[in-house]
Design a protein around this motif. Structure first.
Motif, short mmCIF file in Angstrom:
data_model
loop_
_atom_site.label_atom_id
_atom_site.label_comp_id
_atom_site.label_asym_id
_atom_site.label_seq_id
_atom_site.Cartn_x
_atom_site.Cartn_y
_atom_site.Cartn_z
N HIS A 4 6.60 -0.86 14.04
CA HIS A 4 5.83 -0.73 12.89
C HIS A 4 6.90 -1.06 11.62
O HIS A 4 7.74 -0.49 11.51
N PRO A 45 7.28 -1.03 8.34
CA PRO A 45 6.62 -0.26 7.08
C PRO A 45 6.06 -1.34 5.93
O PRO A 45 6.68 -2.38 5.64
N GLY A 46 4.81 -0.82 5.51
CA GLY A 46 4.36 -1.71 4.19
C GLY A 46 5.14 -2.27 3.12
O GLY A 46 5.23 -3.04 2.50
N GLU A 47 6.12 -1.33 2.64
CA GLU A 47 7.09 -1.63 1.95
C GLU A 47 7.84 -2.86 2.07
O GLU A 47 8.33 -3.50 1.17
N GLY A 72 1.68 -5.76 2.03
CA GLY A 72 1.98 -4.38 1.59
C GLY A 72 1.26 -3.30 2.69
O GLY A 72 1.07 -2.33 2.63
N THR A 73 0.61 -3.81 3.93
CA THR A 73 0.14 -3.09 4.71
C THR A 73 1.04 -2.71 6.19
O THR A 73 2.05 -3.72 6.37
N ASP A 74 1.08 -1.67 6.57
CA ASP A 74 2.06 -1.55 7.85
C ASP A 74 1.71 -2.43 9.07
O ASP A 74 0.72 -2.67 9.06
N ILE A 124 1.73 -3.61 12.38
CA ILE A 124 1.71 -2.61 13.70
C ILE A 124 1.55 -3.43 14.83
O ILE A 124 0.92 -4.30 15.09
N TYR A 147 16.76 0.92 9.59
CA TYR A 147 15.28 1.02 9.06
C TYR A 147 15.25 1.61 7.86
O TYR A 147 13.91 1.71 7.29
N HIS A 186 -6.31 -0.01 9.80
CA HIS A 186 -5.66 -0.03 8.62
C HIS A 186 -6.14 -0.87 7.61
O HIS A 186 -5.27 -1.33 6.53
N SER A 212 -3.92 2.05 4.37
CA SER A 212 -3.52 0.79 4.82
C SER A 212 -1.98 1.01 5.39
O SER A 212 -1.06 0.21 5.79
N ARG A 213 -1.56 2.43 5.05
CA ARG A 213 -0.03 2.69 5.59
C ARG A 213 -0.45 4.07 6.41
O ARG A 213 0.15 5.08 6.12
#
Lengths: 500, 245
Positions: free
Chosen positions: A252, A254-256, A271-273, A275, A419, B173, B236-237
């Protein structure tokens, strides 16, 4: 939230006689463990924010800083260690899964350190590698049952192979989990050394594509960045089924961390996770794996070897036999001490088996089944030095993957906070301010130095054994002896005890 | 146009001949006698057309990047796996994982789709993949969907038959699933909500339904008379608060 019961893990010692309040440490710490107190006009530190990455210590011009483990002790208890207590505080405060970075840090046996190498005495004399030619070159890929030679030339085309000048490759680390400068450094070093780096499931950044000849491109369940050009740009393709640091767990991002560049390179929304779950939902069997392997071969006109990477788990031998029969050209086995950018602590520390055991079991099984020639084996999961490599080769590996060692060469200090994305060494971060701290040319040079040094050492070790080519050591377990191992362990490793 | 007879040759030989023809600059290839041949059109690029008569095997049009692939029959599993761009038209039903991780292009399925259709679909920049399914879909439709559009029309449903199986959109998502008809809330996966399509959504639906109707010789006005609902992700997260830092 109520008062946190957590106390700082480390204390920052500042030698006031040496400190000149220059604020280098303030600027260097992304965790904000140092700050300049305007009122007092001096630099002060906040121990709780320190992750012990040594960035400030190394960069302090007057060597005024030292980080120590916080001497604060709980009442002595062999069962309830400070770590066990802290974990409970943290989870009872957050209700969340504990996350960590890098490889398993628990004190499990390290079998490399229970295996000793041989050397020649009197008979079969040793070879001086400084004087005589020594061969470390190796080829990864399926080898035919027999070679057909006509007029001194091969009459049939060999299956695709990748050539390694030394039997070491940089293991999969994606752009996203690490910075572009770290990726560039490995790509440049791989190109100079004549070895491979691995894109991980991070797509192929445009700046790295010129190093395609030295790249293994990865395909995992999320298929990030995978298209025809991606597959054809690399020298080989690797299907990621599992990772030693987190067998059975996916990725995963992360979106950030999914900014413009990562989004464009992985071909995923901004900007989305991101996955990438552990299961490939189109693979439920060896036959299904074969389907993915052959779809990749078809898409690349059978010109690229296809590797399958699995975590070392209980039935590794049977699994790898299946993978070989599914048509893989290379199998990478990743042991439970392998690193990661992020993994749940409980998975990293408790799932999987040591790669030494898995490698020996797989090599034995493939030989017994008469299919060892069909695949090359790559050993991954904490290869720390040239002696580990030689032991891996003697246990049956064709080559090894290194990742933690490579990161350490570039500046990683193993603080295990990858992480957080706040890597002060510019490695495991996407923050441009931190990324530019890692100069790709300098980092590449450090990697080249490391592997050149290891190559010299490998030649010395080989020469000492009276062997002049790495191929002659492969699976040559007579060159190994066990120390401090029980009969069962010796049997699985397929080696004798020291003195036998 | 070049004709190729697949009868009696294995998939490796067939695909090799296809690649050779494409290399020679052939822009349209028609395959006859296809019977379970895998990987047809895998990894091919450019403005080409492949017309398949018969039943192609798994991974048809995998990694497709540009061409149009027409299947005059049913397709098996993993059709258009990791497709980048192009168009796949299937005059029949498809097996499982159609459009796995596709990030561009369009897939039109005349009939029904199996499990996990559109799993890992994603979009970025100007790429937005589309899957239109004429009939119904199995469990896990749009699983882990991070972008793109799935339109499920439910044409020819029998009495009591439902549009989708269970866990529809689980792990979604991003992107949107449009259903012509209704869905029981218990069929929805975690993280998915039902919404009413707005005018923008209706423009999207009409655009692709028109194409669907054209490819299969149906009237699009008739199809558009149905009621549509939209499924979208809550976030989306999805894993934002899963881990302790």
């Amino acid at each position: 939230m109520s008062l946190s019961y957590l106390t700082s893990e480390y204390i920052i010692e500042r030698n006031r006689e040496r400190c000149i309040d220059c604020q280098v440490c303030v600027r260097q710490c992304a965790n904000k463990a140092h700050r300049f107190d305007e009122e007092e006009q001096r630099v002060v530190s906040d121990d709780e924010k320190c992750v012990n990455c040594h960035r400030c210590v190394v960069l302090c011009p007057t060597k005024a800083l030292c980080i120590r483990r916080n001497p604060l002790e709980f009442r002595e208890n062999a069962n309830w260690t400070p770590g066990a207590i802290r974990d409970i505080y943290k989870q009872s405060e957050t209700g969340r899964i504990l996350l960590t970075g890098m490889g398993n840090d628990r004190p499990y046996p390290i079998y490399w350190d229970h295996i000793l190498l041989n050397a020649s005495q009197v008979t079969n004399p040793s070879i001086d590698p400084l004087r005589e030619p020594m061969e470390l070159k190796t080829y990864l890929g399926r080898k035919p049952e027999k070679l057909k030679v006509e007029n001194g030339r091969l009459a049939e085309k060999l299956p695709p192979q990748i050539e390694l000048k030394i039997p070491v490759m940089f293991s999969a680390m994606s752009f996203g989990s690490i910075s572009i400068n770290a990726c560039k450094a490995m790509a440049m070093a791989a190109s100079e050394l004549g070895i491979m780096f691995n894109t991980g499931e991070g797509g192929f950044h445009k700046d790295l594509q010129k190093f395609g000849k030295n790249a293994i491109v990865q395909v995992a369940s999320g298929r990030f960045g995978v298209d025809t050009d991606y597959l054809n740009t690399g020298a080989a393709i690797e299907i990621k089924i599992g990772q030693g640091a987190k067998p059975g767990i996916g990725g995963h991002l992360p979106g950030e961390k999914v900014g413009e560049e990562v989004s464009a390179t992985r071909m995923i929304p901004l900007g989305t996770d991101a996955i990438s779950p552990a299961p490939h939902h189109d693979i439920y069997s060896i036959e299904d794996l074969r389907q993915l392997i052959y779809s990749l071969k078809e898409a690349t006109n059978y010109e690229k070897p296809v590797s399958v990477k699995v975590a070392a788990v209980h039935n590794a031998a049977a699994i790898c036999s299946g993978i070989a029969r599914a048509g893989a050209d290379i199998i990478a086995i990743d042991g439970f001490r392998g690193g990661t950018g992020a993994a749940p602590v409980r998975i990293r520390d408790h799932v999987g088996i040591p790669v030494e055991m898995a490698l020996a079991a797989v090599d034995t099984r493939l030989r017994e089944e008469g299919i060892r020639n069909q695949v090359s084996l790559v050993c991954a999961g904490s290869v720390r030095n040239s002696a580990d490599i030689m032991k891996a080769v003697a246990l049956g590996a064709d080559a090894v993957y290194i990742a933690s060692s490579a990161l350490i060469a570039m500046g990683c200090h193993m603080c295990q906070k990858c992480y957080t994305g706040k890597c002060n060494w510019g490695i495991a971060t996407q923050d441009p301010y931190l990324v530019k701290r890692l100069n790709p040319e300098i980092a590449a040079k450090r990697l080249v130095n490391l592997l050149n040094a290891w190559a010299h050492e490998m030649k010395e070790i080989l020469g000492g054994m009276g062997i002049n080519a790495i191929e002659s050591l492969r699976g040559n377990r007579l060159m190994l002896r066990g120390i401090g191992l029980n009969d069962r362990e010796l049997k699985i490793l397929g080696i004798k005890a020291a003195g036998e | 146009m070049k004709l190729l007879n697949a009868n009696g040759i294995c998939y490796q030989e067939l695909n090799k001949r296809i690649r050779e023809l494409l290399k020679q600059g052939e822009d349209t290839i028609q395959l006859q006698g296809v019977l379970g041949h895998r990987y047809i059109g895998a990894g091919i690029k450019g403005n080409r057309r492949i017309i398949i008569k018969g039943i192609p095997g798994n991974d048809t049009a995998a990694y497709l990047d540009g061409p149009k692939v027409v299947i005059n029959g049913n397709a098996q599993d993993a059709v258009a796996n990791t497709m980048n761009s192009g168009c796949v038209i299937i005059h029949g039903n498809v097996g499982d994982t159609a459009g796995y991780a596709m990030r561009g292009g369009e897939i039109y399925i005349k009939g029904n789709a199996g499990y996990r259709t559109g799993i890992h679909m994603k979009e970025y920049y100007n790429k937005k993949p589309v899957i239109v399914i004429g009939g119904r879909a199995g469990d896990f439709l749009g699983e882990y969907m991070a972008g793109g559009i799935i339109i499920l029309l439910g044409l020819g449903l029998k009495d009591g038959e439902e549009l989708t199986g269970n866990f529809c959109g689980t792990g979604m998502h991003g992107g949107a699933i449009y259903l012509r008809g209704s869905i029981k809330p218990e069929r929805l996966g975690k993280g998915v909500e039902i919404a009413a399509p707005d005018d923008g959504d209706m423009v999207i639906i009409r655009t692709y339904v028109k194409r669907y109707a054209k490819y299969f010789g149906l009237g699009h006005n008739e199809i558009m008379k149905g009621n549509f609902v939209k499924l979208r992700a809550y976030s989306s997260r999805p894993f934002k608060s899963l881990y302790a830092y």
